[in-house]
Design a protein around this motif. Structure first.
Motif: not given
Length: 157
Positions: A2-5, A31-36
């Motif tokens: 998505d555009s945010v990512s 803060a975490d590699d799995d959560n942008l």
């Protein structure tokens, strides 16, 4: 994606480049590699201020409509400042509320917070004790209090 990512990945790529013009930001990234959508930043207290010698951690929560909506940024590190809530770390800063623009980035918002540390606004306080010291022109008392909190709570450099 998505555009945010896409926007966040673009910002992250820019932050990975060394920027000697902004030494006050020692780290900014997820803060975490799995959560942008959740970031952390480390902000160094500027020399010549009562925050000198400390590094302060910020937590950045990115909304699903970023950059149309501002991120929520708060101090994780306890910081004594008229515009920062001493217990929650909430920051009173117009660009994080009504004056946000999609032209702002997470990094520019963190830089604005760094500027706020050096330029408190005692007329819109979240910490009335710190604000009252400045309103009463007790700069020495204010700076002593800030230095004490910095030495007790900030990450040592």
């Amino acid at each position: 994606m998505d555009s945010v990512s896409r926007r966040l990945l673009k910002e992250l790529k820019e932050y990975s480049k060394v920027d000697p013009s902004h030494p006050e930001i020692t780290y900014i990234g997820p803060a975490d590699d799995d959560n942008l959508m959740e970031w952390t930043a480390h902000l160094k207290g500027l020399s010549g201020t009562p925050y000198e010698g400390g590094t302060f951690e910020l937590f950045i929560k990115v909304p699903s409509h970023y950059p149309m909506q501002p991120p929520t940024i708060s101090f994780v590190t306890t910081v004594c400042h008229p515009n920062v809530h001493i217990k929650t770390g909430e920051i009173c800063l117009d660009i994080l509320k009504t004056d946000w623009s999609p032209a702002w980035t997470l990094k520019s918002a963190v830089l604005a917070i760094s500027l706020l540390l050096s330029n408190p606004e005692p007329n819109s306080p979240l910490n009335c004790d710190a604000a009252n010291l400045l309103k009463c022109d007790d700069t020495l008392g204010y700076e002593s209090l800030v230095r004490m909190y910095t030495s007790l709570h900030a990450i040592k450099e």
